[in-house]
Write a protein that holds these residues in place. Structure first.
Motif, PDB file in Angstrom:
ATOM      1  N   ARG A 167      15.311   1.168 -38.333  1.00 54.62           N
ATOM      2  CA  ARG A 167      14.857  -0.084 -37.730  1.00 54.62           C
ATOM      3  C   ARG A 167      13.347  -0.075 -37.464  1.00 54.62           C
ATOM      4  N   ASN A 168      12.678   0.967 -37.966  1.00 57.59           N
ATOM      5  CA  ASN A 168      11.235   1.124 -37.768  1.00 57.59           C
ATOM      6  C   ASN A 168      10.877   1.020 -36.291  1.00 57.59           C
ATOM      7  N   LYS A 169      11.719   1.620 -35.459  1.00 63.31           N
ATOM      8  CA  LYS A 169      11.529   1.506 -34.020  1.00 63.31           C
ATOM      9  C   LYS A 169      10.782   2.683 -33.416  1.00 63.31           C
ATOM     10  N   TYR A 170      10.620   3.763 -34.152  1.00 62.84           N
ATOM     11  CA  TYR A 170       9.989   4.932 -33.550  1.00 62.84           C
ATOM     12  C   TYR A 170       8.582   4.605 -33.058  1.00 62.84           C
ATOM     13  N   LYS A 171       7.839   3.850 -33.836  1.00 58.67           N
ATOM     14  CA  LYS A 171       6.479   3.479 -33.441  1.00 58.67           C
ATOM     15  C   LYS A 171       6.480   2.571 -32.218  1.00 58.67           C
ATOM     16  N   ASP A 192       8.365   7.676 -22.954  1.00 54.57           N
ATOM     17  CA  ASP A 192       9.546   8.273 -22.329  1.00 54.57           C
ATOM     18  C   ASP A 192      10.755   8.203 -23.259  1.00 54.57           C
ATOM     19  N   ASP A 193      10.896   7.079 -23.962  1.00 54.01           N
ATOM     20  CA  ASP A 193      12.010   6.921 -24.894  1.00 54.01           C
ATOM     21  C   ASP A 193      11.880   7.892 -26.064  1.00 54.01           C
ATOM     22  N   LYS A 194      10.649   8.081 -26.572  1.00 47.71           N
ATOM     23  CA  LYS A 194      10.426   9.041 -27.659  1.00 47.71           C
ATOM     24  C   LYS A 194      10.786  10.452 -27.212  1.00 47.71           C
ATOM     25  N   ARG A 195      10.369  10.794 -26.016  1.00 50.34           N
ATOM     26  CA  ARG A 195      10.654  12.129 -25.482  1.00 50.34           C
ATOM     27  C   ARG A 195      12.169  12.341 -25.347  1.00 50.34           C
ATOM     28  N   GLU A 196      12.871  11.328 -24.838  1.00 56.21           N
ATOM     29  CA  GLU A 196      14.325  11.421 -24.692  1.00 56.21           C
ATOM     30  C   GLU A 196      15.013  11.488 -26.057  1.00 56.21           C
ATOM     31  N   TYR A 197      14.522  10.706 -27.003  1.00 58.18           N
ATOM     32  CA  TYR A 197      15.086  10.733 -28.350  1.00 58.18           C
ATOM     33  C   TYR A 197      14.903  12.112 -28.978  1.00 58.18           C
ATOM     34  N   LEU A 198      13.699  12.661 -28.886  1.00 61.14           N
ATOM     35  CA  LEU A 198      13.432  13.980 -29.460  1.00 61.14           C
ATOM     36  C   LEU A 198      14.247  15.070 -28.755  1.00 61.14           C
ATOM     37  N   ALA A 199      14.445  14.933 -27.454  1.00 56.33           N
ATOM     38  CA  ALA A 199      15.280  15.901 -26.722  1.00 56.33           C
ATOM     39  C   ALA A 199      16.728  15.805 -27.192  1.00 56.33           C
ATOM     40  N   PHE A 200      17.213  14.582 -27.393  1.00 55.16           N
ATOM     41  CA  PHE A 200      18.573  14.401 -27.902  1.00 55.16           C
ATOM     42  C   PHE A 200      18.714  14.991 -29.299  1.00 55.16           C
TER      43      PHE A 200
END
Length: 115
Positions: free
Chosen positions: A46-50, A55-63
């Protein structure tokens, strides 16, 4: 012997299903339908990473790290069931059971001849 063969076939079928569940959880191929594959594709699809907040990126990468590093899938009696394990056990059974049967049959014949 037939009952033993049926029981073994049933156990093997259950083990194959458990291995498939484990594969669905852990297959790291990017085009797989596994949990890890879906997690890796999600923001890119969904080209949402950018657009994600820090905080959401950090949580995503932790997951994503959790999914990569933890053993997920089916477990029986504390043993993680994988395709490699099922293949190994099936191969051992395919060789071992006929061998044991042949030895037992010869022992029974020699015991019968001695009496």
């Amino acid at each position: 012997f037939v009952v033993l063969a049926c029981a073994l076939a049933t156990c093997l079928g259950v083990a194959v299903m458990c291995a498939q569940i484990s594969s669905l959880c852990q297959n790291n191929s990017s085009n797989s339908e596994s949990l890890e594959g879906a997690a890796r594709r999600y923001p890119a699809r969904r080209n949402k990473y950018k657009e994600m907040k820090p905080d959401d990126k950090r949580e995503y990468l932790a997951f994503l790290e959790y999914v990569r590093t933890n053993q997920m899938g089916a477990e029986l009696i504390g043993v993680h069931i994988t395709t490699q394990l099922v293949i190994s056990l099936a191969t051992r059974a395919a060789v071992g059971i006929p061998t044991i049967y042949a030895v037992m049959a010869r022992l029974a014949q020699s015991t019968t001849k001695d009496n």
